[in-house]
Each structure stands twice: as structure tokens, then as C-alpha cells.
Design a protein around this motif. Structure first.
Motif, PDB file in Angstrom:
ATOM      1  N   HIS A   1       0.859  -1.182   0.000  1.00  0.00           N
ATOM      2  CA  HIS A   1       0.000   0.000   0.000  1.00  0.00           C
ATOM      3  C   HIS A   1       0.899   1.236   0.000  1.00  0.00           C
ATOM      4  CE1 HIS A   1      -3.700  -2.105   2.062  1.00  0.00           C
ATOM      5  NE2 HIS A   1      -3.346  -2.661   0.923  1.00  0.00           N
ATOM      6  N   ILE A   2       0.593   2.173  -0.872  1.00  0.00           N
ATOM      7  CA  ILE A   2       1.325   3.440  -0.911  1.00  0.00           C
ATOM      8  C   ILE A   2       0.319   4.572  -0.778  1.00  0.00           C
ATOM      9  CG2 ILE A   2       2.834   4.960  -2.237  1.00  0.00           C
ATOM     10  CD1 ILE A   2       3.929   2.476  -3.644  1.00  0.00           C
ATOM     11  N   ARG A   3       0.453   5.331   0.270  1.00  0.00           N
ATOM     12  CA  ARG A   3      -0.427   6.476   0.531  1.00  0.00           C
ATOM     13  C   ARG A   3       0.402   7.742   0.319  1.00  0.00           C
ATOM     14  NH1 ARG A   3      -4.924   6.736   3.895  1.00  0.00           N
ATOM     15  NH2 ARG A   3      -4.523   4.571   4.455  1.00  0.00           N
TER      16      ARG A   3
ATOM     17  N   ARG B   1       2.524  10.932   3.401  1.00  0.00           N
ATOM     18  CA  ARG B   1       3.071   9.796   2.687  1.00  0.00           C
ATOM     19  C   ARG B   1       3.332   8.657   3.666  1.00  0.00           C
ATOM     20  NH1 ARG B   1       4.747   8.777  -2.286  1.00  0.00           N
ATOM     21  NH2 ARG B   1       6.220   7.048  -2.609  1.00  0.00           N
ATOM     22  N   TYR B   2       2.912   7.452   3.263  1.00  0.00           N
ATOM     23  CA  TYR B   2       3.080   6.278   4.124  1.00  0.00           C
ATOM     24  C   TYR B   2       3.009   5.042   3.230  1.00  0.00           C
ATOM     25  CZ  TYR B   2       2.494   3.191   8.175  1.00  0.00           C
ATOM     26  OH  TYR B   2       2.665   2.217   9.144  1.00  0.00           O
ATOM     27  N   ALA B   3       3.876   4.071   3.501  1.00  0.00           N
ATOM     28  CA  ALA B   3       3.899   2.850   2.701  1.00  0.00           C
ATOM     29  C   ALA B   3       4.012   1.643   3.615  1.00  0.00           C
ATOM     30  CB  ALA B   3       5.070   2.872   1.719  1.00  0.00           C
TER      31      ALA B   3
ATOM     32  N   LEU C   1       0.897 -13.201 -10.601  1.00  0.00           N
ATOM     33  CA  LEU C   1      -0.234 -12.446 -10.060  1.00  0.00           C
ATOM     34  C   LEU C   1       0.186 -10.988 -10.010  1.00  0.00           C
ATOM     35  CD1 LEU C   1      -2.970 -12.216  -8.554  1.00  0.00           C
ATOM     36  CD2 LEU C   1      -1.732 -12.736  -6.433  1.00  0.00           C
ATOM     37  N   ALA C   2      -0.582 -10.117 -10.687  1.00  0.00           N
ATOM     38  CA  ALA C   2      -0.201  -8.704 -10.758  1.00  0.00           C
ATOM     39  C   ALA C   2      -1.460  -7.847 -10.783  1.00  0.00           C
ATOM     40  CB  ALA C   2       0.656  -8.434 -11.988  1.00  0.00           C
ATOM     41  N   LEU C   3      -1.882  -7.390  -9.617  1.00  0.00           N
ATOM     42  CA  LEU C   3      -3.090  -6.587  -9.483  1.00  0.00           C
ATOM     43  C   LEU C   3      -2.722  -5.182  -9.014  1.00  0.00           C
ATOM     44  CD1 LEU C   3      -5.207  -9.138  -7.397  1.00  0.00           C
ATOM     45  CD2 LEU C   3      -5.000  -9.014  -9.896  1.00  0.00           C
ATOM     46  N   THR C   4      -3.470  -4.198  -9.500  1.00  0.00           N
ATOM     47  CA  THR C   4      -3.282  -2.822  -9.059  1.00  0.00           C
ATOM     48  C   THR C   4      -4.642  -2.166  -8.858  1.00  0.00           C
ATOM     49  OG1 THR C   4      -1.204  -2.630 -10.309  1.00  0.00           O
ATOM     50  CG2 THR C   4      -2.253  -0.581  -9.587  1.00  0.00           C
ATOM     51  N   VAL C   5      -4.832  -1.557  -7.708  1.00  0.00           N
ATOM     52  CA  VAL C   5      -6.042  -0.799  -7.412  1.00  0.00           C
ATOM     53  C   VAL C   5      -5.612   0.595  -6.970  1.00  0.00           C
ATOM     54  CG1 VAL C   5      -8.112  -0.612  -5.989  1.00  0.00           C
ATOM     55  CG2 VAL C   5      -7.310  -2.866  -6.734  1.00  0.00           C
ATOM     56  N   ARG C   6      -6.095   1.606  -7.683  1.00  0.00           N
ATOM     57  CA  ARG C   6      -5.688   2.979  -7.391  1.00  0.00           C
ATOM     58  C   ARG C   6      -6.930   3.823  -7.104  1.00  0.00           C
ATOM     59  NH1 ARG C   6      -2.338   4.199 -11.726  1.00  0.00           N
ATOM     60  NH2 ARG C   6      -0.567   3.613 -10.415  1.00  0.00           N
ATOM     61  N   LEU C   7      -6.873   4.591  -6.039  1.00  0.00           N
ATOM     62  CA  LEU C   7      -7.930   5.549  -5.724  1.00  0.00           C
ATOM     63  C   LEU C   7      -7.572   6.895  -6.333  1.00  0.00           C
ATOM     64  CD1 LEU C   7     -10.526   6.358  -4.156  1.00  0.00           C
ATOM     65  CD2 LEU C   7      -9.035   6.888  -2.205  1.00  0.00           C
ATOM     66  N   GLU C   8      -8.527   7.483  -7.068  1.00  0.00           N
ATOM     67  CA  GLU C   8      -8.323   8.806  -7.657  1.00  0.00           C
ATOM     68  C   GLU C   8      -9.354   9.763  -7.085  1.00  0.00           C
ATOM     69  OE1 GLU C   8      -8.474   8.186 -11.872  1.00  0.00           O
ATOM     70  OE2 GLU C   8      -6.550   7.117 -11.913  1.00  0.00           O
ATOM     71  N   ARG C   9      -8.868  10.911  -6.604  1.00  0.00           N
ATOM     72  CA  ARG C   9      -9.740  11.911  -5.989  1.00  0.00           C
ATOM     73  C   ARG C   9      -9.302  13.297  -6.437  1.00  0.00           C
ATOM     74  NH1 ARG C   9      -9.411  12.640  -0.419  1.00  0.00           N
ATOM     75  NH2 ARG C   9     -11.603  13.269  -0.354  1.00  0.00           N
ATOM     76  N   ASP C  10     -10.217  14.050  -7.035  1.00  0.00           N
ATOM     77  CA  ASP C  10      -9.972  15.447  -7.385  1.00  0.00           C
ATOM     78  C   ASP C  10      -8.673  15.617  -8.173  1.00  0.00           C
ATOM     79  OD1 ASP C  10     -12.281  16.173  -5.956  1.00  0.00           O
ATOM     80  OD2 ASP C  10     -11.139  16.246  -4.080  1.00  0.00           O
TER      81      ASP C  10
ATOM     82  N   PRO D   1      -4.184   9.517  -4.312  1.00  0.00           N
ATOM     83  CA  PRO D   1      -3.665   9.464  -2.944  1.00  0.00           C
ATOM     84  C   PRO D   1      -3.377   8.069  -2.417  1.00  0.00           C
ATOM     85  CG  PRO D   1      -6.027   9.831  -2.915  1.00  0.00           C
ATOM     86  CD  PRO D   1      -5.608   9.888  -4.351  1.00  0.00           C
ATOM     87  N   PHE D   2      -3.862   7.028  -3.105  1.00  0.00           N
ATOM     88  CA  PHE D   2      -3.677   5.681  -2.558  1.00  0.00           C
ATOM     89  C   PHE D   2      -3.577   4.672  -3.694  1.00  0.00           C
ATOM     90  CE2 PHE D   2      -5.380   1.570  -1.189  1.00  0.00           C
ATOM     91  CZ  PHE D   2      -4.585   1.311  -0.080  1.00  0.00           C
ATOM     92  N   THR D   3      -2.585   3.784  -3.596  1.00  0.00           N
ATOM     93  CA  THR D   3      -2.421   2.696  -4.559  1.00  0.00           C
ATOM     94  C   THR D   3      -2.106   1.415  -3.808  1.00  0.00           C
ATOM     95  OG1 THR D   3      -1.570   4.194  -6.274  1.00  0.00           O
ATOM     96  CG2 THR D   3      -1.119   1.842  -6.548  1.00  0.00           C
ATOM     97  N   ALA D   4      -2.800   0.351  -4.167  1.00  0.00           N
ATOM     98  CA  ALA D   4      -2.525  -0.974  -3.610  1.00  0.00           C
ATOM     99  C   ALA D   4      -2.127  -1.906  -4.740  1.00  0.00           C
ATOM    100  CB  ALA D   4      -3.760  -1.525  -2.895  1.00  0.00           C
ATOM    101  N   THR D   5      -1.121  -2.723  -4.496  1.00  0.00           N
ATOM    102  CA  THR D   5      -0.692  -3.716  -5.479  1.00  0.00           C
ATOM    103  C   THR D   5      -0.574  -5.078  -4.807  1.00  0.00           C
ATOM    104  OG1 THR D   5       1.670  -3.291  -5.097  1.00  0.00           O
ATOM    105  CG2 THR D   5       0.587  -2.029  -6.843  1.00  0.00           C
TER     106      THR D   5
END
Length: 243
Positions: A14-16, A21-23, A168-177, A181-185
Motif C-alpha cells: 500500500h502506498i499512501r 506519505r506512508y507505505a 499475479l499482478a493486481l493494481t487498485v488505485r484511488l483517484e480523488r480530485d 492518494p492511494f495505490t494498492a498492489t
């Protein structure tokens, strides 16, 4: 079609990036299975991998596949018995926590039809998204479910969810404005679902799903101590979205 069952030792990251910033990185393992035919283990190993219909969808159907079909029917989708592959954590020693369970759904001829993303939060709630990836394998959907206490329920998810094969290679990214701000792999390598492979993973990651749940809470405490404001948790809506 990808053959099942299979094990995927993997790293979840998780990368915030906002508001601070926090990982984090966490090693675990997941199963790729056919919900119509879950893995059958020798009796003594049963507690190391159990797939219970109560842990998915409304928790009231006789099987996981029945729960999936009921959800799809509510959104006008009939697979006509077509194959499905599911990526999930199994219930281990009586405990399970699945932040994200994925179902790749196909027509009877094997053609891809849709993807269902089932999300669980640490408050015991769950929500499903019906996704239709584009030609590049990317799916987008509005965020409709409270997951992290540090983000409100707004924005959009951009997901890359290829069917696992050797990797296995998944990516979920949150997009706001206009920000991300957040990506999970999730990254992992396929292993045969043998008794030996399962025992090795169980020894390396005992209480694997409990460890995932505990890690989320520990990192949440660290973020609180850094002064991140907690967003109010809205009353959970049972509506399951389609996009």
C-alpha cells in the motif's frame, strides 16, 4: 482458462501519498480456485484452507457460486453456467479476512464476461462491485464503500485486474480530485496447490488472514499517531454497484 486450484505466495503493498506519505508491505498467500469446485484437502489439513459461503456475498447462499450468481442476476447478468475463477484468502484455523476477493466470470465458451470485486473492511462489512474491464484490462468504478478510516467515501477506483497465470499482478488505485492518494498492489508467483506447498506457506505465514487483519489495524494506529484525521464512517449501504 487458467487451471485451478493454485497457490500464490504474494506481497501486498500500500502506498499512501496524501494527506501524508506512508507505505507498507505485507507477505501472505492467496488461493486461485473454482468456486464450483473448491480444493479438497486430506482431513487433517482441512483447517488450513476452508471456503465458506457465509464469508462471501450475503452469506446466506448454499455455496459461493450461488452467492455470485445471485449477485449477478440482480444486475441482469446470467453466465449460463459459464466458468468462474476466484482469488481469495481461505479460512485458516477458523479465521478469515478478505480485503479483496476477485471473481473472473466467463460465458460457457470461455469468453470473458465481467469481473466481480468483493471488498471487506475491518468493521465486518462487505460490498461488491460489478466491473467490465475495457480492451486494455482497466476497469473504473466510483468508490461506494468505507474501507480506510482516513478516506471518505468519494472518488473513483481505477483497477487493473488481469486473470492470474504464472504471475499475479493486481493494481487498485484511488483517484480523488485529480490526485492519486492511494495505490494498492498485489504481486505473486503461481505455485501448484499441493499438500507440500500448502504446508510450506502455512509454516511461513501462520494465522495468515489474522496477520493481515492485525497488520491493517497496527498501521491504522500508526497513522492516527501521526495525526491523520479519521473520517466519519457512514451507515453501510447494502447496495452493490455495477459499472
Amino acid at each position: 482458462m487458467t487451471r485451478t486450484p493454485a497457490l500464490y505466495p504474494c506481497t501486498v503493498a500500500h502506498i499512501r501519498t496524501a494527506p501524508t506519505r506512508y507505505a507498507l508491505r505485507h507477505r501472505t498467500y492467496m488461493w486461485l480456485t473454482d468456486p464450483d469446485h473448491p480444493p479438497r484437502l486430506p482431513f487433517p489439513l482441512g483447517p488450513l484452507a476452508r471456503f465458506d459461503p457465509r464469508d462471501h456475498f450475503d452469506g446466506e447462499q448454499p455455496s459461493i457460486r450461488a452467492g455470485l450468481d445471485r449477485f449477478l442476476a440482480a444486475h441482469g447478468v446470467d453466465l449460463c453456467g459459464g466458468p468462474v475463477v476466484m482469488l481469495a484468502h481461505a479460512r485458516v484455523l477458523g479465521h478469515v479476512f478478505n480485503p479483496l476477493t476477485l471473481y473472473w466470470c466467463h460465458d460457457p465458451d470461455g469468453a470473458p464476461r465481467c469481473v466481480v470485486a468483493e471488498v471487506h473492511n475491518t468493521y465486518g462489512e462487505r460490498h461488491c462491485y460489478l466491473l467490465r474491464p475495457d480492451g486494455t484490462g482497466i476497469a473504473r468504478t466510483e468508490k461506494e464503500f468505507y474501507v480506510s478510516p482516513f478516506f471518505p467515501v468519494d472518488g473513483e477506483y481505477r483497477m487493473r485486474l488481469p486473470v492470474p497465470d504464472s504471475r499475479l499482478a493486481l493494481t487498485v488505485r484511488l483517484e480523488r480530485d485529480g490526485t492519486r492518494p492511494f495505490t494498492a498492489t498485489v504481486r505473486g508467483t503461481r505455485r501448484p496447490a499441493t499438500v507440500g506447498a500448502l504446508l510450506r506457506q502455512a509454516l511461513r505465514h501462520p494465522w495468515s488472514t489474522a496477520a493481515v487483519s492485525a497488520a491493517i489495524r497496527i498501521h491504522g494506529i500508526r497513522l492516527c499517531l501521526r495525526g491523520l484525521p479519521v473520517q466519519p464512517r457512514p451507515r453501510h449501504r447494502t447496495k452493490e454497484s455495477a459499472t
